[in-house]
Design an enzyme around this catalytic site. Sequence first.
Site: not given
Length: 621
Positions: A330, A417
């Site tokens: 991320e 995710e």
Amino acid sequence: MRKREWTDQRYGKQNRQSGSAHRFRLLILLLMFCMSALLLPSKPVHAEETDSSLIRMERMYNPNSSEHFYTADQNEKKYLVSLGWQYEGIGWFAPHQGDPVYRLYNPNAGDHHYTLSEKERDKLVSLGWRYEQIGWYSAKDKKVPLYRQYNPNAKAGAHNFTTSRKENDVLVSLGWRAEGISWYAEKEGIPVDGSLRALHVSGTKLLDENNREVVLQGYSTFGLNYMPQYVDERVFQFVKNQMHGQAIRLALYTQEYGGYCSGGNQAELEALIDKGVRLAKQNNLYVIIDWHILSDGNPMIHLNEAKAFFSKMADRYKNVKHVLYEICNEPNGVDWATVKNYANQIIHIIRARDPNGVILVGTPTWSQDVDVAARDPLQGYSNIMYTLHFYAATHKEGICNKLIAAHAAGLPVFVSEFGISSADGNGSLDPASGDAWIQLLDDYHISRIGWALSNKNEASALFTPGSGIPPTLSDLSASGQWFEKIYQARASEDPIPDQLDQPDQPDSSDAQTPEQPGSKDAKVQLTASNSWQSNGRTFTQYMLTIENPGSTPLKNWDAEAVFDGEIRIENSWNAEVSASGNTLKFTPLSWNAEIPAGGKVDSIGVIVSSTKSVHASVHLN
Ligand code: IDC
């Protein structure tokens, strides 16, 4: 490999065990059957449907009794799998209407029987069988027969039913009796695919080697630094068999406490990844190696470590079909140009080693800005996907719109995710928002990975605080229960596997770790587990067990069994088995070539035939 496993499971085994182990097994069996009998509905078995015209008949196998069992009831299937039955895929698709097939249960033998004949039904009832109502219907058009075979050597569940003529013939060649056609299906069954096919990207889609679309659903580990214990065989089995997972993501934190770039033991973390890749393969799960940047929002911070790491991983897994690389979890606080710069460097390193492996690239703002990436995607590579992450209680229309825009622009997106908690992994769950997200992912055929295999006291953890390993369905948190339900509903849409006559190509190289001397204490045993006569020959099924009680792994073992008479190999599974004269040589497959310290391999089998009864002695080389 799949072919062997398939045949094996169909094969009757009467274990010659003695004393308490045998009694214990009988007790368990009895319990299983009593409980399965208790479960039986008093009305026709209700069906879980894939579409309104078909009922999927689930096929299971009890390795203790060798019974095959078929049900349309998902709850019954789930329950039996939790008791240790092996799920073998869709036996056949049944029609909603047609000629009734009656289901009967023999409370003494613990065996089920299914018949179209009212006469046979009534006869069995008069003999003490319990009538369990209509199990399913037989198709009136009689186009897809279910072939029935009988195993004269098995005690319980002596019948097997299959739409595969080939399976019928293989069993008959092994001594089963062909008993003709028992009833008719609407459509042929789909056996569980025992293999993983290499993936590639085409347009927005993920495809397998046969260009069939693949939509993966799976779960992420928690940080490997925090909860290494979840990289465990029993957890992977649970994910595969009870949580309907097809993939596992290994979250290797970089910057967080004990992470790969912040003081964690790199060798240990890499060993966990190796173990995860191996366990994934063993359980037919794809695996994602996730370079989990988070507080280090700019991937350039650990560029050099990332380069070294991915060059090592790509060297190791370049020929391993079930591995995907996720190069930055991320990115945050950076723009897409920076992420692209990083991605170009890492992809270059991976591609120099692994020209085809699928690479997942994170997008800015904690992998939300797929719309930004779609306007300016990476150039010059194949098999790249871009990740979108969402936490349904926080992320709603705004992020959905980004996905809609990216998809419209043709960007291949992978949700590596997501959760139904808030973005911090905690707070309250929003399953309704989760459902809406899943609908969108389904519409776009996008793969998805749930966060996370953990028992931490936070809403996103799949397991309740304090629950242990192996996990069970009763350990699922509210989030875990939601995932189980959502994934189960989709499990029916697995890509249709190849037929039995297309065996897998073995991976040309699996993870190579430096050679070490094997354990000197390893024990090998060859046990006859079944024997029968057919066409004047004696057929014997043997199971090979190798135990490594030592403190170092046993690597690249091979075993030899010397027989005191002429033998012929009829079938084998879970090892390469060759005969030279009266000696059988067993060499491992990639996934069981290494037996960890304290571990064992006990799923290898061979069936040999001979003109007279023979004996064997076995040793390890
Ligand atoms: C979270 C964990 C939490 C842990 C935190 C930092 O759930 O227990 O304290 O990491 O180590 C992500 C991240 C993922 C987060 C998760 C929930 O990829 O690492 O895990 N999340 O906050 N992005 C959005 C949410």
